[in-house]
Design an enzyme around this catalytic site. Structure first.
Site, PDB file in Angstrom:
ATOM      1  N   LYS A  59       2.499  11.219   7.216  1.00 36.18           N
ATOM      2  CA  LYS A  59       1.786  11.087   8.367  1.00 36.18           C
ATOM      3  C   LYS A  59       2.410  11.591   9.759  1.00 36.18           C
ATOM      4  O   LYS A  59       1.905  12.602   9.833  1.00 36.18           O
ATOM      5  CB  LYS A  59       1.438   9.469   8.667  1.00 36.18           C
ATOM      6  CG  LYS A  59       0.645   8.851   7.487  1.00 36.18           C
ATOM      7  CD  LYS A  59      -0.284   7.355   7.593  1.00 36.18           C
ATOM      8  CE  LYS A  59      -0.879   7.285   6.575  1.00 36.18           C
ATOM      9  NZ  LYS A  59      -0.814   6.060   5.835  1.00 36.18           N
ATOM     10  N   PHE A 104       0.845  -1.208  -0.027  1.00 34.14           N
ATOM     11  CA  PHE A 104      -0.025  -0.121  -0.001  1.00 34.14           C
ATOM     12  C   PHE A 104       0.947   1.289   0.153  1.00 34.14           C
ATOM     13  O   PHE A 104       1.658   1.420   0.923  1.00 34.14           O
ATOM     14  CB  PHE A 104      -0.941   0.045   1.063  1.00 34.14           C
ATOM     15  CG  PHE A 104      -1.694   1.308   1.067  1.00 34.14           C
ATOM     16  CD1 PHE A 104      -3.044   1.281   0.357  1.00 34.14           C
ATOM     17  CD2 PHE A 104      -1.326   2.501   1.717  1.00 34.14           C
ATOM     18  CE1 PHE A 104      -3.742   2.441   0.221  1.00 34.14           C
ATOM     19  CE2 PHE A 104      -2.172   3.650   1.775  1.00 34.14           C
ATOM     20  CZ  PHE A 104      -3.468   3.677   0.932  1.00 34.14           C
ATOM     21  N   ASP A 124       9.036   2.995   1.937  1.00 32.70           N
ATOM     22  CA  ASP A 124       8.085   3.806   2.240  1.00 32.70           C
ATOM     23  C   ASP A 124       7.990   3.636   3.879  1.00 32.70           C
ATOM     24  O   ASP A 124       7.278   2.642   4.255  1.00 32.70           O
ATOM     25  CB  ASP A 124       6.853   3.075   1.269  1.00 32.70           C
ATOM     26  CG  ASP A 124       5.601   3.959   1.842  1.00 32.70           C
ATOM     27  OD1 ASP A 124       5.746   4.684   2.881  1.00 32.70           O
ATOM     28  OD2 ASP A 124       4.785   3.976   1.072  1.00 32.70           O
TER      29      ASP A 124
END
Ligand SMILES: *Cc1c(COP(=O)(O)O)cnc(C)c1O
Length: 406
Positions: free
Chosen positions: A257, A143, A228
């Site tokens: 984030k 993802f 990531d």
């Protein structure tokens, strides 16, 4: 301002909103630390932390103060001009990560896109890959966000169905299998993009040594390794970065984030100058990327992470939580209990995860199911030991119950 009747808010969203989410039936109006409150005044433990964006806790006073102060002074200049906040953020991130250069964007997906562009251009300029033939290996269960290119290489049907044709130049390798990765690499392979732990994929933790072996393989083949760490980075797994568990320093590190502690979207790509030099003026950019408001927020968010030792807290509290979960959440319906730091998952043998999340919310703990059989537990890293114990007292019987109560 909020209406005390949650149905009013939910109906407005259903009437005017696109239906790309299916949220639980709670309408939140306030947050502080590890808690959020709904419009009826009911308190919940937040065990999702906005997918780890709110690691510093809701409305952390230091980050709020930085936001308010900067918002009243200067918010956006575009990168057509310098501003007096960006430099400090870049320096802080470079020092924290150990990379020479930082390229700021806003969302995680944009930072991933930035890394993809960097790897492709690096391949053309330094590896003499024929124009248009660069390939990037990505992982099953990945993802990386929701842009057209990124969903094009997802293997989750819900993410990619109907959004083709997919961007070419991506190859899927089975996550956790270095041998398969080696076999998929070709002369035109310019990069490997992966998560150190797959968050949305169900908190999939590869076996010890995997990242180190990927690192070595990429070195050997002259292929760039992009990690990531949008979800795993910045303390979540009990180290500042998940790659530190294996000292597998990537060539490109992608952050987002928690970089802004949940107050404002800030993401970035970190790399050494040799790689980052592929970007020349005009080759990449973002109107909001590197804006002074985001920069001031990110600096404060990183100060909080370091000053409050949130990575260390995540490690200690994660061990405590896992120990209790492993002891009390067992039975034939439980497939696995796993985690690293405060990134924890309970995996079921069947597709009950959504029902469990609904039951947890009713008990006062907000968590989120992923991939149908996994319930993820990711509280803000500022949660205290007492708060964690209290939340687990509420959650454990529900997580462990052989049958989900409605
Ligand atoms: C959330 C996430 C993204 C995407 O971030 P957005 O800010 O939603 O675009 C990318 N990679 C990983 C690993 C994520 O968890």
């Amino acid at each position: 301002m909020s209406d005390g009747d949650p149905r009013v808010q939910i109906e407005l969203c259903e009437r005017y909103g696109a239906r790309n989410y299916a949220p639980l039936d709670v309408v939140l109006t306030r947050g502080q630390g590890c808690f959020v409150w709904d419009v009826r005044g009911r308190r919940y433990f937040d065990f999702l932390s906005a997918y780890s964006a709110v690691s510093q806790g809701h409305c952390h006073p230091r980050i709020v103060a930085a936001l308010v102060e900067q918002a009243g002074r200067l918010s956006l200049t575009s990168r057509a001009f310098h501003n007096d906040q960006l430099g400090a953020m870049l320096e802080r991130i470079a020092r924290l990560t150990g990379f020479e250069k930082v390229l700021p964007m806003n969302t995680g997906a944009e930072a991933v896109e930035t890394a993809i562009k960097a790897m492709r251009r690096f391949g053309y300029e330094h590896r003499s890959v024929p124009e248009g033939e660069a390939e990037i290996v990505v992982m099953s269960g990945n993802f990386h966000g929701r842009t057209t290119t990124i969903v094009g290489f997802s293997d989750e049907p819900a993410y990619r169905h109907g959004f083709g044709p997919p961007t070419p130049g991506f190859v899927l390798a089975p996550y956790g299998d270095v041998g398969a990765l080696a076999r998929l690499m070709k002369d035109t392979t310019v990069g490997v993009l992966l998560e150190p732990i797959q968050g949305e994929g169900g908190v999939v933790i590869p076996k010890e040594g995997y990242l180190r072996e990927v690192r070595a393989l990429c070195h050997e083949r002259g292929v760039l390794m992009a990690l990531d760490e949008v979800q795993t980075g910045l303390g979540r797994t009990g180290k500042m970065f998940a790659f530190e568990w294996e000292t597998a320093r990537p060539d490109l590190l992608i952050l987002g984030k928690a970089l802004s502690g949940g107050l404002y979207p800030v993401s970035c790509v970190c790399a050494d100058d040799e790689v980052m030099r592929v970007f020349s003026p005009g080759s990449h950019g973002s109107t909001y990327g590197g804006n002074p408001l985001g920069a001031a927020v990110a600096v404060a968010a990183l100060e909080v992470l370091e000053d409050e030792h949130l990575a260390e807290r995540a490690r200690a509290l994660g061990e405590r939580a896992l120990e209790r979960l492993r002891k009390d959440v067992r039975g034939e319906h439980i497939k696995d209990v796993r985690g690293r730091g405060l990134m924890i998952a309970v995996e079921y043998e069947d597709d009950r995860a959504h029902d469990v999340a609904v039951a947890l919310a009713e008990a006062g703990v907000l968590a989120k199911d992923t991939r149908r059989s996994v319930v993820r537990l990711m509280p803000p890293l500022v949660i205290t030991e007492e708060q964690l114990d209290e939340a687990l007292d509420l959650a454990l019987p529900i997580l462990a119950a052989p049958v989900v109560r409605g």
